[in-house]
Scaffold this motif. Structure first.
Motif, short mmCIF file in Angstrom:
data_model
loop_
_atom_site.label_atom_id
_atom_site.label_comp_id
_atom_site.label_asym_id
_atom_site.label_seq_id
_atom_site.Cartn_x
_atom_site.Cartn_y
_atom_site.Cartn_z
N GLU A 126 40.54 36.99 35.97
CA GLU A 126 41.40 36.47 34.92
C GLU A 126 41.28 34.95 34.74
O GLU A 126 41.84 34.39 33.80
CB GLU A 126 42.87 36.81 35.21
N ARG B 86 46.96 42.87 40.87
CA ARG B 86 47.22 41.58 40.23
C ARG B 86 48.27 40.80 41.00
O ARG B 86 48.12 39.61 41.26
CB ARG B 86 47.66 41.77 38.79
N ILE C 267 47.94 42.50 30.32
CA ILE C 267 46.94 41.52 30.74
C ILE C 267 46.19 41.01 29.53
O ILE C 267 45.96 39.81 29.38
CB ILE C 267 45.96 42.14 31.77
#
Length: 170
Positions: free
Chosen positions: A82, A73, A137
């Motif tokens: 995302e 990430r 997340i």
């Protein structure tokens, strides 16, 4: 929120000694360069690094899946998934060259690079790189009271613009 919350509730992967500049273990307790070119690394997550005891973490240990997701990430590799612009990952340069980080078992992460990066380890020791558990997340980063880390303190009161209180986390 990073400066106000994560630095207190989280840990970094590594710590860089102030006087010596030497890398020391924090969440990652050992590491090795697994090939002669410096393109493959293996990092071992410290066992027993408990996450704060709030739902959904419930005191579980920070593990290889957490570290792998954090690295991927941070490098912007999850941007499409995302729905976040890759430019939003401001610290991606600290892990430049990372192609993939994969949990190979509960405590080991295999990291693949497209080129050697002499600043990779220093990036993981940077104060702006506190680790977070993978559940964050899905939870999101808008509610500080939902945030949990492995650090010495846990947020106990948050009144935006008024006060933050922390309690000790053993």
């Amino acid at each position: 929120l990073a400066a106000n919350v994560w630095h207190i509730i989280g840990n970094k992967a590594l710590y860089q000694g102030y006087a010596t500049g030497e890398l020391e273990p924090e969440i990652v307790d050992s590491w090795e360069i697994a090939d002669d070119q410096g393109l493959e690394l293996v990092m071992h997550v410290r066992e027993g690094a408990a996450i704060h005891d709030i739902a959904p973490f419930s005191g579980r240990d920070f593990d290889a899946e957490d570290l792998a997701l954090f690295l991927n990430r941070n490098s912007g590799l999850t941007a499409d998934e995302e729905g976040i612009p890759v430019a939003a990952f401001q610290r991606a340069s600290m892990t430049a060259g990372l192609i993939n980080a994969e949990a190979v078992d509960g405590n080991n992460v295999r990291i693949t690079m497209d080129r050697p990066n002499s600043s990779f380890f220093a990036g993981l020791a940077d104060t702006r790189m506190p680790m977070f558990p993978r559940e964050m997340i899905d939870i999101g980063f808008n509610d500080p009271m939902a945030m949990a880390g492995t650090g010495p303190y846990q947020l106990s009161v948050f009144e935006d613009g008024v006060k933050m209180e922390y309690k000790r986390f053993d």
